[in-house]
Design an enzyme around this catalytic site. Sequence first.
Site, PDB file in Angstrom:
ATOM      1  N   LYS A 150      39.642  41.147  34.332  1.00 13.49           N
ATOM      2  CA  LYS A 150      38.619  42.196  33.587  1.00 13.49           C
ATOM      3  C   LYS A 150      37.576  41.558  33.066  1.00 13.49           C
ATOM      4  CE  LYS A 150      42.571  45.598  33.012  1.00 13.49           C
ATOM      5  NZ  LYS A 150      43.236  46.284  32.014  1.00 13.49           N
ATOM      6  N   LYS A 230      45.633  48.317  45.255  1.00 16.29           N
ATOM      7  CA  LYS A 230      46.607  49.275  44.841  1.00 16.29           C
ATOM      8  C   LYS A 230      46.216  50.333  44.198  1.00 16.29           C
ATOM      9  CE  LYS A 230      47.181  47.451  40.143  1.00 16.29           C
ATOM     10  NZ  LYS A 230      47.996  46.674  39.173  1.00 16.29           N
ATOM     11  N   LYS A 233      44.749  54.486  38.535  1.00 17.76           N
ATOM     12  CA  LYS A 233      44.150  55.784  37.566  1.00 17.76           C
ATOM     13  C   LYS A 233      42.695  55.404  37.418  1.00 17.76           C
ATOM     14  CE  LYS A 233      47.568  55.075  34.510  1.00 17.76           C
ATOM     15  NZ  LYS A 233      48.154  55.089  33.131  1.00 17.76           N
TER      16      LYS A 233
END
Length: 364
Positions: A150, A230, A233
């Site tokens: 991140k 994967k 959201k």
Amino acid sequence: MAFPVRTNLRHVFRFIQKLNSPKRSLCGACTENKEPPGGGRIFSGIQPTGVPHLGNYLGALENWVSLQNQYPSVLYSIVDLHSITQPQDPAQLRSNIVDMAASLLACGIDPERAILFQQSQVSEHAELSWILGCLTSMPRLRHLPQWKMKSNQKNEGSVGLYTYPVLQAADILLYKATHVPVGEDQVQHLELAQVLARIFNNRYGDLFPEPRALMSSTRKVKSLRNPTAKMSKSDPQTMATITITDSPDDIALKVRRAVTDFISEVTFDPETRPGVSNLVTIHAAVATISVEEAVSQARGLDTGAYKNLVAEAVIQRLTPIREEIVRLRSDQAHLEGVLAQGTQRARELAAPLLREVRQLVGFC
């Protein structure tokens, strides 16, 4: 990560001293049991960052429902403290917390069997996180996968993002959880909780059990538009992710547009045919059949026809959940009441444990 030899010897001496010395006196409200009686305790959490998607449901939430029937003590937390490591609109966050409660209840979480609560309403999480953070080295956190991923995406990262694995450890240890359902990408974070339990126990006295991982047996659901990644959201491609509140028409459209290949036969080979294999994985999971049986049912169908079969299986599985979410959302007072009751029950476990931690550390 190994400790230096001198540190290892110091820990050995402390261990020998603990064996030969009387037990510390603990506050009356605290328990001396390392594990809750009757088979252990489950803890897991989910961020309120939008409606869960199909991968969340099949990979985690379905397992949560099963675990609440297998263990005598189960806690599931809506981890809103973790969610603010990324910018959140306050009004939207408040709405997302209640929506997540509705989603979890609709998926089958039973507040009579599991403690369902909002993390930020139990302040002991943050205090234990600070104490554990003082036992954690910066190099250990720097090498954890979430920080590397991140922070590289944004070329920087907040202190909260850097230290949130310590908060994860506090979430688990605060309830003396013995088992934690995790995905492959969270194993290293659970290992940090195990390490911190050992460090605390060696320094202050035997208190925390080392939590063990419960790995999901469900194959990871991939993005419908990029089957090497994967399902997420946060994927900017709306066609990539099926949410548990999608309408039947939306589900059918997303499955129909799923990336496959130019071979018409349906086979399962994730390495060479990731797109078709992802559809087989989804079909097998939502229909509760084996991958082999899913491929057998596809015999004689080309990928286009098979997509219709997969879409219908997904619709059949998610429609009752979507309808229950709609019903629950119409009664916000009920959802807030469920969370308030769960928060009270969580506090009843967390407060005595933190009093014991404070005494061992020397705060009182």
